[in-house]
Design an enzyme around this catalytic site. Structure first.
Site, short mmCIF file in Angstrom:
data_model
loop_
_atom_site.label_atom_id
_atom_site.label_comp_id
_atom_site.label_asym_id
_atom_site.label_seq_id
_atom_site.Cartn_x
_atom_site.Cartn_y
_atom_site.Cartn_z
N ASP A 1 -11.06 2.41 3.75
CA ASP A 1 -11.36 0.99 3.49
C ASP A 1 -12.84 0.77 3.21
O ASP A 1 -13.23 -0.28 2.70
CB ASP A 1 -10.97 0.15 4.72
CG ASP A 1 -9.71 -0.68 4.49
OD1 ASP A 1 -9.34 -0.87 3.32
OD2 ASP A 1 -9.11 -1.12 5.49
N LYS B 1 0.85 -1.20 0.00
CA LYS B 1 0.00 0.00 0.00
C LYS B 1 0.88 1.25 0.00
O LYS B 1 0.61 2.22 -0.72
CB LYS B 1 -0.93 -0.02 1.23
CG LYS B 1 -2.03 -1.06 1.08
CD LYS B 1 -2.76 -1.37 2.38
CE LYS B 1 -3.73 -2.54 2.16
NZ LYS B 1 -4.41 -2.98 3.37
N GLN C 1 -4.75 -1.87 9.52
CA GLN C 1 -4.55 -3.17 8.85
C GLN C 1 -5.12 -4.29 9.71
O GLN C 1 -4.80 -4.40 10.89
CB GLN C 1 -3.04 -3.38 8.60
CG GLN C 1 -2.72 -4.65 7.83
CD GLN C 1 -3.30 -4.65 6.42
OE1 GLN C 1 -3.23 -3.67 5.69
NE2 GLN C 1 -3.90 -5.76 6.02
#
Ligand code: NAP
Length: 283
Positions: free
Chosen positions: A118, A51, A95
């Protein structure tokens, strides 16, 4: 034909890089993504590295905050509150998975909805299901982009999604429904799974079991999207949920692992970060 997620994501990232140059001129700074990594899980470390690399390519400022696996839930919530209040932060990603002593739902809900890159915050999920403007979850969004990039007609098609997780199966089923497919969601309790999957014009597989879908489960000419990321027990390499070698000759279009859905997920994360930035700048 193989739908190449790596190529598509490279071209989308190049477009976003040009967009970020313009946005930086317009707003006086680049979008800023903060990724929180708790612990040292090798899978998570590699996702976070990917990422950060993609953000660098696109020109998105990115900060990875590493915290020990022993961090308390409250300490993590305090960190998120700090980032929520920080006006120089446009996107926050925690995460997953988190260590067992931390309630993931609580952590996700603590992220400011306008920084939820997200698309996992309950408000974003609700807005998705209500067809309201929202941040779309990256993997389902990337799958629709892959299908559209290959000019695959979705409307009116029979789509089967194997998997009903909150991050892949259910939202991709919703997005396919919104594209006017007739969608069936299959899972571990589905009876006669192969019979169900053989009905699919578009088959999306998100299970997490190496080479689970075999050629006999696919209708000839179907489009097969493999979301799975597994270690191949034969050679330790990455492999999908679909047995690519046997399914590729039967499918009309198919994605590979690696190089299919994975790069698109990261690409959509970049897109979501830019979206959140622009929205915040125009508040
Ligand atoms: P998950 O939460 O573990 O969900 C797996 C789903 O598969 C569940 O709904 C489960 O059914 C179903 N399933 C398990 N065994 C099955 C069987 N024998 N027959 C039919 N259905 C079965 O996984 P996830 O988070 O959705 O992830 C799925 C895979 O995608 C994993 O390999 C993950 O690493 C990968 N992934 C990839 C990306 C990417 O960007 N490429 C992103 C996210 C996830 P039940 O609900 O009945 O248990």
């Amino acid at each position: 034909m193989v739908i190449n997620g790596r190529e598509l994501s490279a071209s989308l990232k190049a477009q976003m890089a040009a967009q970020v140059v313009e946005l930086t001129k317009q707003y006086g700074r680049a979008p800023h993504l903060v990724v929180i990594l708790v612990g040292e899980d090798p899978g998570s470390v590699s996702y976070v590295t990917g990422k950060s690399k993609a953000a660098d390519e696109v020109g998105i400022r990115n900060t990875t905050l590493r915290r020990d696996a022993s961090i308390s839930e409250q300490e993590l919530l305090d960190l998120i509150a700090e980032l929520n209040a920080d006006d120089t932060v446009d996107g926050i990603l925690v995460q997953l998975p988190l260590p067992k002593h931390i309630d993931e739902d609580k952590v996700i809900a603590a992220i400011a909805v306008e920084k939820d890159v997200d698309g996992f915050h309950p408000l974003n999920v609700a807005r998705l299901w209500l067809k309201q403007s929202c941040v779309l979850p990256c993997t389902p969004k990337g799958i629709i982009k892959l299908l559209k990039s290959a000019d695959i007609e979705i409307s009116g098609k029979e789509a089967v999604v194997i998997g009903r997780s909150n991050i892949v199966g259910l939202p991709v089923a919703k997005l396919l429904t919104d594209e006017n497919a007739t969608v069936t969601v299959a899972h571990s309790r589905t009876r006669n799974l192969a019979e169900v999957t053989r009905r699919a014009d578009i088959l999306v597989v998100a299970i997490g079991k190496e080479r689970f879908v075999t050629a006999d489960m696919i209708k000839p000419g179907a489009v097969v999207i493999d979301v799975g990321v597994n270690r191949d027990s034969r050679n330790g390499k990455l492999c999908g949920d679909v047995d690519f070698e046997t399914c590729e000759p039967v499918a009309s279009y198919i994605t590979k692992v690696p190089g299919g859905v994975g790069p698109m997920t990261i690409c959509c994360l970049m897109e979501n970060t830019i979206e959140c930035f622009v929205k915040r700048m125009n508040r």
